[in-house]
Scaffold this active site. Structure first.
Site, short mmCIF file in Angstrom:
data_model
loop_
_atom_site.label_atom_id
_atom_site.label_comp_id
_atom_site.label_asym_id
_atom_site.label_seq_id
_atom_site.Cartn_x
_atom_site.Cartn_y
_atom_site.Cartn_z
CB VAL A 1 -0.93 0.03 1.24
CG1 VAL A 1 -1.77 1.31 1.26
CG2 VAL A 1 -1.82 -1.20 1.27
CB CYS A 2 1.11 4.20 0.51
SG CYS A 2 1.55 5.95 0.52
CB THR A 3 5.91 4.88 -0.24
OG1 THR A 3 5.68 4.96 1.18
CG2 THR A 3 5.51 6.19 -0.88
CB THR B 1 3.57 3.93 -5.23
OG1 THR B 1 4.04 4.26 -3.92
CG2 THR B 1 4.07 4.96 -6.22
N GLY C 1 -2.77 2.33 -4.08
CA GLY C 1 -2.25 3.68 -4.11
C GLY C 1 -2.08 4.23 -2.70
#
Length: 233
Positions: A100-102, A120, A150
């Site tokens: 998730v995300c970075t 990301t 994202g």
């Protein structure tokens, strides 16, 4: 056998990246969910909330799902040999390798996204290519057994998507209903494409130093990955 799901804990993670999916996964019938860290000790998030791991790397069983959340702490993980080795080891037997995300940058630094599409947080999207990934601007990105979400709130969408893949649509929808996940944001400013230009400029300015630190960390990690690959031949 119950589905074994592991979410990685590390200092200065964004707790929403973790707790959104955690709330969803914890409602999957028969699933066992682990909060995995190097050792059993409180882990500070990027807020006042600290999180307590349930299992250490050394004791972690083979996971069906390994998930890496994001946050400023991912910068340090890009050069953390112990964590990257753990992810590579788990990925070999996992059904799904996710982020998730970075957190996707960490998977990339471990060499786990080469040739895969991934997403990301919008601010980190340019860095995926450094690890051989194919940057894909989407809320949830699925490429074979690699699934990425994202930024931030996309973790819930990601987790519901994966829940359907692990179980069925009815189960995933029942979890969505139980959580009353029916978003209706008060502003249309949740992406660079929709945010007012002045808001985007404000945030870009505030994030400038952090983005430079991340860029430097990615450059170092990508160089290490290339050097490591070259020594195998």
């Amino acid at each position: 056998m119950p589905v074994q799901i592991g979410l990685l804990l590390f200092p200065h993670l964004t707790q929403l990246d973790l707790t959104g999916p955690l709330q969803v996964f914890s409602r999957i019938p028969g699933a066992t969910v682990h909060l995995v860290a190097k050792r059993i000790a409180p882990v500070p998030s990027d807020t006042v909330l600290s999180l307590l791991p349930t299992i250490a790397f050394v004791d972690c069983p083979q996971l069906d799902v390994i998930c890496v959340p994001g946050g400023t702490g991912t910068d340090a993980l890009l050069g953390d040999d112990e964590t990257l080795a753990f992810l590579r080891s788990q990925s070999a037997g996992a059904r799904f390798v996710t982020s998730v995300c970075t957190g996707s940058l960490v998977l990339g630094a471990a060499g786990l996204l080469r040739g895969y599409r991934a997403t990301t947080h919008w601010s980190a999207m340019p860095h995926l290519a450094a690890f051989g990934a194919i940057p894909t601007a989407s809320r949830v990105c699925i490429d074979r057994d690699r699934i990425s979400g994202g930024g931030g709130t996309a973790g819930i969408d990601f987790a519901l998507t994966l829940t359907e893949m692990l179980t069925d649509r009815t189960t995933a929808q029942a979890i969505q209903l139980m959580l009353e996940y029916d978003p209706a944001p008060p502003f249309d400013a949740g992406s660079p494409a929709s945010a007012p230009p002045a808001v985007l400029a404000l945030l870009e300015d505030r994030m400038a130093a952090a983005r430079q630190r991340r860029s430097d960390a990615v450059s170092r990690a990508a160089a290490r990955l290339i050097a490591g690959a070259s020594t195998q031949f």
